[in-house]
Write a protein that holds these residues in place. Sequence first.
Motif, short mmCIF file in Angstrom:
data_model
loop_
_atom_site.label_atom_id
_atom_site.label_comp_id
_atom_site.label_asym_id
_atom_site.label_seq_id
_atom_site.Cartn_x
_atom_site.Cartn_y
_atom_site.Cartn_z
N TYR A 1 0.82 -1.21 0.00
CA TYR A 1 0.00 0.00 0.00
C TYR A 1 0.86 1.27 0.00
O TYR A 1 1.87 1.37 0.70
CB TYR A 1 -0.95 0.00 1.19
CG TYR A 1 -0.37 -0.52 2.48
CD1 TYR A 1 0.30 0.30 3.37
CD2 TYR A 1 -0.50 -1.87 2.81
CE1 TYR A 1 0.84 -0.19 4.56
CE2 TYR A 1 0.03 -2.38 4.00
CZ TYR A 1 0.71 -1.53 4.86
OH TYR A 1 1.23 -2.02 6.02
N HIS A 2 0.43 2.25 -0.78
CA HIS A 2 1.14 3.51 -0.93
C HIS A 2 0.17 4.68 -1.03
O HIS A 2 -0.94 4.53 -1.56
CB HIS A 2 2.01 3.50 -2.19
CG HIS A 2 3.34 2.84 -2.02
ND1 HIS A 2 3.49 1.48 -1.90
CD2 HIS A 2 4.59 3.36 -1.93
CE1 HIS A 2 4.77 1.18 -1.76
NE2 HIS A 2 5.45 2.30 -1.77
N PHE B 1 -2.00 -9.71 12.29
CA PHE B 1 -1.49 -8.71 11.35
C PHE B 1 -1.65 -7.32 11.95
O PHE B 1 -2.39 -7.11 12.92
CB PHE B 1 -2.15 -8.82 9.98
CG PHE B 1 -3.65 -8.94 9.99
CD1 PHE B 1 -4.47 -7.82 10.13
CD2 PHE B 1 -4.27 -10.19 9.85
CE1 PHE B 1 -5.85 -7.94 10.13
CE2 PHE B 1 -5.65 -10.31 9.86
CZ PHE B 1 -6.45 -9.18 9.99
N LEU B 2 -0.95 -6.36 11.35
CA LEU B 2 -0.88 -4.99 11.87
C LEU B 2 -1.99 -4.10 11.37
O LEU B 2 -2.55 -3.30 12.12
CB LEU B 2 0.48 -4.38 11.50
CG LEU B 2 0.65 -2.86 11.68
CD1 LEU B 2 0.58 -2.49 13.16
CD2 LEU B 2 1.96 -2.39 11.07
N VAL B 3 -2.30 -4.22 10.08
CA VAL B 3 -3.18 -3.23 9.46
C VAL B 3 -4.10 -3.89 8.45
O VAL B 3 -3.73 -4.87 7.79
CB VAL B 3 -2.34 -2.11 8.80
CG1 VAL B 3 -1.52 -2.65 7.63
CG2 VAL B 3 -3.19 -0.93 8.36
N PHE B 4 -5.32 -3.35 8.37
CA PHE B 4 -6.27 -3.75 7.35
C PHE B 4 -6.68 -2.48 6.61
O PHE B 4 -7.17 -1.52 7.21
CB PHE B 4 -7.49 -4.42 7.97
CG PHE B 4 -8.61 -4.70 7.00
CD1 PHE B 4 -8.43 -5.59 5.96
CD2 PHE B 4 -9.84 -4.06 7.12
CE1 PHE B 4 -9.46 -5.85 5.05
CE2 PHE B 4 -10.86 -4.31 6.23
CZ PHE B 4 -10.67 -5.20 5.19
N LEU B 5 -6.48 -2.48 5.29
CA LEU B 5 -6.79 -1.30 4.48
C LEU B 5 -7.93 -1.60 3.53
O LEU B 5 -7.89 -2.58 2.79
CB LEU B 5 -5.57 -0.88 3.64
CG LEU B 5 -4.68 0.22 4.19
CD1 LEU B 5 -3.90 -0.31 5.38
CD2 LEU B 5 -3.73 0.72 3.12
N ASN B 6 -8.91 -0.73 3.55
CA ASN B 6 -9.93 -0.72 2.50
C ASN B 6 -9.53 0.38 1.53
O ASN B 6 -9.85 1.55 1.71
CB ASN B 6 -11.31 -0.45 3.11
CG ASN B 6 -12.41 -0.46 2.06
OD1 ASN B 6 -12.16 -0.31 0.86
ND2 ASN B 6 -13.65 -0.63 2.49
N HIS B 7 -8.76 0.01 0.53
CA HIS B 7 -8.22 0.98 -0.42
C HIS B 7 -9.32 1.79 -1.09
O HIS B 7 -9.14 2.97 -1.40
CB HIS B 7 -7.37 0.24 -1.47
CG HIS B 7 -6.80 1.11 -2.53
ND1 HIS B 7 -5.75 1.99 -2.28
CD2 HIS B 7 -7.11 1.26 -3.84
CE1 HIS B 7 -5.45 2.63 -3.40
NE2 HIS B 7 -6.25 2.21 -4.35
N THR B 8 -10.46 1.16 -1.29
CA THR B 8 -11.55 1.84 -1.97
C THR B 8 -12.37 2.72 -1.02
O THR B 8 -13.41 3.27 -1.41
CB THR B 8 -12.45 0.82 -2.70
OG1 THR B 8 -12.53 -0.39 -1.93
CG2 THR B 8 -11.87 0.47 -4.05
#
Length: 437
Positions: A58-59, A310-317
Amino acid sequence: MSDPKKVLIIGGGFTGLAAAYKLSQRPGFSVTLLEAGRELGGLAAGFPMLGTSVEKAYHHIFRTDAAILGLVDELGLRDQLMWCDSSVGIYRDGRSYPFTSPLDLLRFKPCGLLGRLRLGLTALYLKHTKDWRRFAGQTAHAWMARACGRDAMETVWTPLLKGKFSRYYDSVSMAWLWARINTRGNSRSSSGAGEKLGYFRGGFATVINRLEAELRRRNVRLETGASVERFSASERNVLVQGRPVPFDYCIFAGASSALASVLPPGGAFDDYARRLRSIEYLGAICLVFASPQEIGDYYWLNINEPGAPFLVFLNHTRLVDKSHYQSQHVYYIGAYVPADSPLISLADEALIQRWWGYLRQMFPQFDPARVSERHVFRFKAAQHIVDTRYQERIPDHRTPLPGVFLANFSQIFPEDRGTNWAVSEGFKVAEMVTKEA
């Protein structure tokens, strides 16, 4: 007219690409860039997904990221940059809490009222403190414990530090954490509106592809799948897959430990190699998947639950609208892991099932059967460990090898990582080569 100086750049991430871009603008240089992987871009490299390109890790960029914003303008890509509303949450005690505004902080029930107040005052203090040097010799864990108290440490900072640095969590310098809070706090608009983060139409591949095209136009030689084996101790050349490649100047834009592994054995280089190896790294694992299901209310969700895998969960949308991804949602699950972690060698399918099992505990409505794509990516040297004596170990850009320069994230303390600092370091080392030539 004298022959052009041969500059060899090893590493095709943003640091190497930025250095090649700057040097290709200067007369008197012939530039070659070698990348061991199959594609350019390093940690920001993309892969095809849902009709576009998505990063393997992720960026995003901040409004304060002057170096990459300047490069984007030079490349004529400002119209491809979207500023999107960010949202941050913390998962704790079996539910997700918003963690973006001062009001969110006051409503964060896992932490007592006094702890919440101390958290807010500490963040405000760090946002407006300009001199990071006062923090360099103190650990983030100890400093924050004194400033915020035990309640805030147990619910917020200790889980985040453990998730980011694993077993090194209580040795990380407070200067590093200052930089994270200071950068994030100052990326908000002066009007008091929420944070906006930058992302490119077509992903960061938009910038990488434009850079590649521009470098080729300027006759920069680009080679992928080119693995470096050993530098020569007596001559300005390096062995690349059995063939010596000569140079007048070389920029090594990879991890410090990677440079140590290709130094000539013996002599003065042993001490330098030990210095480089003293910088320890964590690996990283990212699971990227797509689904028509929407899961979670935040772009960035820190997992602060004890025992979380895990450390992080990203909902990119939640950052970039799903219309860019064929109306599906794009998600990341990420973790930092030591080199000896069993997760490094765990089969992809076993890892996916383990992480999805926990995700279903967090979001019972999540149905793995509705996932349309999933991809696992592992990175060996993703995060360097910055303890309270780290400044003493920062390697100089000039190496003991004649004409060889080093440029990587280990040199940007107290800053961490990111495409902005990669571009900044690339520009810096290119200027050093220019002045020495």
